[in-house]
Scaffold this motif. Structure first.
Motif, PDB file in Angstrom:
ATOM      1  N   HIS A 230       0.840  -1.192   0.000  1.00 21.54           N
ATOM      2  CA  HIS A 230       0.000   0.000   0.000  1.00 21.54           C
ATOM      3  C   HIS A 230       0.883   1.253   0.000  1.00 21.54           C
ATOM      4  O   HIS A 230       1.977   1.242   0.565  1.00 21.54           O
ATOM      5  CB  HIS A 230      -0.923   0.028   1.225  1.00 21.54           C
ATOM      6  CG  HIS A 230      -2.077  -0.929   1.123  1.00 21.54           C
ATOM      7  ND1 HIS A 230      -1.934  -2.286   1.314  1.00 21.54           N
ATOM      8  CD2 HIS A 230      -3.399  -0.711   0.848  1.00 21.54           C
ATOM      9  CE1 HIS A 230      -3.115  -2.872   1.171  1.00 21.54           C
ATOM     10  NE2 HIS A 230      -4.003  -1.947   0.895  1.00 21.54           N
TER      11      HIS A 230
ATOM     12  N   ASP B  72       1.972   5.169  -2.161  1.00 27.23           N
ATOM     13  CA  ASP B  72       2.300   5.746  -3.462  1.00 27.23           C
ATOM     14  C   ASP B  72       3.708   5.330  -3.895  1.00 27.23           C
ATOM     15  O   ASP B  72       4.703   5.897  -3.455  1.00 27.23           O
ATOM     16  CB  ASP B  72       2.200   7.275  -3.378  1.00 27.23           C
ATOM     17  CG  ASP B  72       2.397   7.944  -4.729  1.00 27.23           C
ATOM     18  OD1 ASP B  72       2.420   7.212  -5.734  1.00 27.23           O
ATOM     19  OD2 ASP B  72       2.510   9.182  -4.766  1.00 27.23           O
ATOM     20  N   GLY B  73       3.790   4.299  -4.736  1.00 29.20           N
ATOM     21  CA  GLY B  73       5.070   3.887  -5.296  1.00 29.20           C
ATOM     22  C   GLY B  73       5.952   3.056  -4.394  1.00 29.20           C
ATOM     23  O   GLY B  73       7.124   2.838  -4.720  1.00 29.20           O
TER      24      GLY B  73
ATOM     25  N   ASP C  84       1.503  -1.510  -6.850  1.00 23.90           N
ATOM     26  CA  ASP C  84       1.193  -0.529  -5.807  1.00 23.90           C
ATOM     27  C   ASP C  84      -0.308  -0.490  -5.566  1.00 23.90           C
ATOM     28  O   ASP C  84      -1.102  -0.528  -6.514  1.00 23.90           O
ATOM     29  CB  ASP C  84       1.680   0.854  -6.234  1.00 23.90           C
ATOM     30  CG  ASP C  84       3.199   0.967  -6.178  1.00 23.90           C
ATOM     31  OD1 ASP C  84       3.759   0.618  -5.127  1.00 23.90           O
ATOM     32  OD2 ASP C  84       3.805   1.387  -7.183  1.00 23.90           O
TER      33      ASP C  84
ATOM     34  N   PRO D  12      -3.261   1.724  -3.811  1.00 22.86           N
ATOM     35  CA  PRO D  12      -3.685   2.954  -3.127  1.00 22.86           C
ATOM     36  C   PRO D  12      -4.496   2.628  -1.874  1.00 22.86           C
ATOM     37  O   PRO D  12      -5.284   1.675  -1.867  1.00 22.86           O
ATOM     38  CB  PRO D  12      -4.550   3.660  -4.180  1.00 22.86           C
ATOM     39  CG  PRO D  12      -4.119   3.086  -5.491  1.00 22.86           C
ATOM     40  CD  PRO D  12      -3.748   1.661  -5.201  1.00 22.86           C
TER      41      PRO D  12
END
Length: 869
Positions: free
Chosen positions: A535, A537-538, A560, A562
């Protein structure tokens, strides 16, 4: 001693007599009295039907002693009659009891919400209320049966010259079902009959029936049209709009009906029940009921013999049911309140009460009777058990239109490719490859996928020049590769639509050659790959890039997730990532949050991709450590808490040895005890016996084992060739001295020898409590030897399997334990009559010595083992 029914009624009466005793819930009663919740629920429903107990809606539903005037009626058979269907019931009662004449009713709702069933209940209520005579019928006109035949439909409804129609059938109820399928002309004729203004004195004739019309709620304009002509309109909610408690009651009722039809108990674990509660269910009650029927049928086919309860597994149901856990977070509190963790349901038609209308549904013949007849037909044809099983499973699949799994093998290193090629091109080519593989039935190797992506990227960048072919060469390409040319045209159209890049005819021909020219056999790596699922961002992508930059193995992938993404979208993304990462050798997934582990388990079963997963929740730990750092306590406290949380991750992992038996856990348990006695197991080793009847069920059981450990090896009579797990045959285990067992289970290869039965006797002497081992030692080797000489030379694994079977069979007979049935008994004996007589003769000394008789079921099973049928 009081019955469960008496205990429940007395408890409710006592509770309601105390101050503040407004009622008790099902769960409270089950816990207080120690009675299975399913049986409590069924007894309460029966008491409600009899008018002795009443219930008030809410969370939870409370039951109390019914007062005078709270008598039962037909509507109490409806689950949700005092809940989500309260308004519908009030309107229906008002319509039936309307002074002078019952009012006509419109019932609308989605497909499968129970419109027809509610009509039946309304008819029963009219009979109970004596609004209709005791013999007044319910006449059904299903518009679906008359599609395309308007003349026949009109004659059925309105009669002809020599016959009367349903509208003149006399007092009763006329159900016009699926009115949205009526033609405009027929609807107009019905409206004329319903219009009071077109009747003498503005009233209906007394001999006409009460009209109930059902319509699919998707037809809004038609519903508005019907509402102008029918005085009472009832809209039924879909399954998703109803409380989970009602859905649980519906599930219970459907299982009870199947239990009564099959005349068998059904055991359902809480995990499966939760998925049935939460999965997306199009077509509402029809789909829910059909899915439960399918699961019960699969279990019935799998364990048809014997009278034991049927244990339902997740593998008995379609993958859609498995995905119910995706909605768990949304309904966690409500689900856990009605299906507590570790809970199991036992549905038994002998102890669970059913409402009268449920009993009527059973009928004289059931699906299970048909399955039994089909089974007997196959047996009489002399087919083997394996063939019969396959054909029975096919029959179930056809009966329920079971979902067929098709797995597209796609070996694409998308991570590397994405650095060189526009993402739109990769998606476009991947979609094209999927379509091409489905149409041609052949998998395109990675070189084609990579090449197409790179070539189209070159065209987009202007680095590739347009190819030119001679007319003859173009003609040759098309004539020899028509299927590939058709696919290339589709790809070119997609390129033009998605990338605004026009490909010439010559370029399409070049793509055709490219698609058609891949080698017949390509060296494709089948090594496992690594997939990060995190989980944030990136986070996963950064991990994958870092590892790949150091290793340069091209086998690291990322997905990934969100934090605010819906579970269904996450599931789809993870499934896509797994399929793209798999090269045929499986995927090791490293993830953070437990929900992803649940998804991976379902994805593995759905796609067939071998997945192992390891939870390393660095994201969760970072969040928790950051929260703790903001609290008072100092650096030392924070450091200690961090070390404690890391210690949790380092907890020991079990190494599991799984012993197998195809006919039940009994044989597997004997092998388990042997391994535990002589295997010198380490502290982190466990032995788990599993009985299995099919490959898919064994796979599911092994995945459950892997939740808490690593399967070191399988031990059994036959290698199931499953999940790439090492296998040790029984001959290798029992063909070695006991002091060699530790090396064998640790997968150290030893020289095989003939089985030392003396060592096996020493072991069994401690475990077969009813057998005189002295007699067995003197007689059984001779019997085995005679079979070897008179019938056939037995392989080592066959010999040990037959030896254990005979020994355990004698132990069961001496101990007066039930003997297992062989469903193919007659066919096996008929096809192997000479073997039957020979085995019967060879076993006579054993029968005489132990005062037992081997029945035909046992003899047929022995023949099956000897001849490897």
């Amino acid at each position: 001693m009081k019955t469960n029914r008496e205990q429940i009624y007395d408890f409710i009466q006592l509770h309601c007599s105390t101050p503040g005793g407004e009622g008790v819930s099902t769960q409270y009663l089950a816990k207080a009295l120690g009675i299975q919740r399913t049986n409590v629920s069924s007894i309460l429903n029966a008491l409600v039907d009899e008018g002795k107990v009443a219930k008030k809606s809410g969370r939870p539903v409370l039951y109390y002693i019914a007062q005078e005037g709270e008598a039962a009626d037909a509507f109490r058979n409806l689950i949700g009659w005092d809940g989500s269907l309260r308004r519908a019931v009030q309107l229906a009662k008002a319509a039936v009891l309307y002074p002078q004449r019952s009012l006509d009713i419109l019932i609308s709702g989605e497909n499968g919400v129970g419109k027809s069933f509610l009509s039946q209940v309304i008819h029963r209520f009219a009979l109970e209320s004596e609004v209709l005579g005791a013999d007044a019928p319910l006449l059904t006109f299903n518009c679906r049966d008359y599609q395309g035949d308007e003349t026949r439909a009109a004659r059925e409804l309105f009669g002809g010259e020599a016959e009367s129609g349903l509208f003149e059938a006399g007092p009763g109820v006329l159900l016009i079902d699926n009115a949205h399928l009526l033609s405009v002309r027929l609807r107009s004729l019905i409206y004329d009959r319903l219009d009071p203004a077109k009747r003498p004195a503005g009233e209906k004739r007394a001999e006409e029936p009460m009209i109930i019309v059902t319509c699919d709620s998707a037809n809004r304009e038609l519903i508005a049209e019907l509402e102008r002509r029918l005085p009472v309109s009832i809209a039924l909610p879909n399954l998703a709009e109803r409380p989970l408690r009602e859905r649980l009651e519906l599930i219970e009722r459907f299982f009870i009906l199947e239990s009564a039809r099959a005349k068998r108990r059904f055991l359902v674990e809480g995990e499966l029940l939760r998925c049935l509660l939460l999965y997306d269910c199009p077509y509402n009650l029809i789909r829910l009921k059909g899915d439960i029927k399918l699961g019960c049928a699969n279990a019935y086919v799998r364990e048809r013999s014997g009278g034991k309860p049927l244990h339902l597994y997740m593998s008995d149901f379609s993958n859609d049911i498995r995905k119910g856990f995706l909605n768990y977070a949304k309904y966690r509190d409500e689900v856990e309140s009605i299906v507590p963790a570790g809970y199991a349901f036992d549905f038994n038609q002998d102890t669970v009460a059913m409402a009268p209308m449920d009993r009527e549904k059973l009928g004289t013949a059931t699906m299970y009777d048909d399955m039994d007849r089909k089974f007997q037909e196959l047996v009489s044809m002399g087919l083997g058990e394996e063939d019969i099983g396959a054909m029975m499973n096919a029959a179930v699949a056809a009966l329920f239109d079971q979902y067929r799994r098709s797995v597209l093998s796609q070996v694409v290193n998308r991570e590397q490719l994405s650095r060189l090629v526009d993402g739109r091109i990769i998606t476009l080519v991947e979609d094209f490859v999927n379509t091409a593989q489905i149409k041609t039935g052949q998998a395109l190797p990675p070189s084609v996928v990579y090449g197409l992506c790179l070539h189209i990227q070159g065209l987009l960048d202007g680095k590739q020049r347009d190819r030119r072919l001679t007319a003859d060469r173009f003609k040759e390409v098309v004539e020899h590769n028509r299927a590939e040319y058709s696919l290339a045209l589709q790809l070119a159209a997609g390129v033009e639509q998605e990338l605004s890049l026009h490909l010439s005819t010559d370029e399409v021909a070049f793509l055709t050659l490219f698609i058609a020219s891949h080698p017949a056999a390509e060296d494709v790596s089948t090594s496992p790959t690594l997939l990060f699922l995190y989980h944030g961002d990136g986070v996963a992508a950064a991990l994958a890039r870092t590892v790949e930059a150091i290793v340069h193995g091209g086998n690291v992938f990322a997905c990934d997730v969100p934090f605010d993404q819906h579970n269904q979208d996450t599931y789809a993304a993870v499934k896509t990532a797994v399929e793209r990462a798999d090269r045929g050798g499986g995927v090791l997934a490293v993830y953070d949050m437990s929900m992803l582990g649940d998804m991976l388990r379902v994805i593995s079963l759905e796609t067939g991709v071998e997945i192992r997963w390891v939870r390393f929740p660095i994201t969760n730990l970072g969040i928790e450590w950051a929260r703790q750092s903001g609290l008072t306590g100092g650096l030392n406290t924070l450091h200690k808490n961090v070390l404690d949380s890391l210690a949790e991750l380092r907890r020991p992992v079990w190494r599991v040895i799984v012993t197998l038996c195809a006919t039940g856990v009994g044989g597997a348990d004997q092998v388990k005890q042997y391994v535990e006695q002589f295997g010198e197991l380490d502290e982190d080793m466990r032995v788990i016996p599993l009985g299995f009847s099919d490959h898919e069920l064994l796979r599911e059981m092994l995945m459950q084992v892997m939740e808490n450990g690593v399967v070191q090896c399988l031990i059994g009579p036959v290698d199931p060739h499953i999940m790439g797990l090492p296998f040790i045959p029984l001959t290798e285990l029992f063909g070695a001295a006991p002091d060699k067992v530790p090396s064998i289970i640790r997968l150290k290869k030893l020289e095989r020898s003939r089985i030392d039965f003396a060592e096996v006797y020493n072991y069994l002497e401690d475990h077969l409590e009813h057998v005189d081992m002295t007699k067995l030692k003197s007689l059984l080797p001779a019997a085995i030897g005679q079979i070897n000489s008179d019938l056939t030379e037995l392989a080592l694994d066959t010999e040990i399997g037959l030896f254990l079977h005979i020994a355990c069979s004698i132990n069961r007979m001496v101990g007066k334990e039930p003997q297992p049935k062989n469903l193919n008994r007659e066919a096996i004996i008929k096809a192997n009559s000479a073997d039957y007589k020979a085995v019967l003769r060879i076993l006579k000394p054993l029968e005489k010595a132990f005062n037992v008789v081997f029945n035909d079921d046992e003899l047929a099973t022995m023949i099956t083992i000897i001849r490897r049928i």
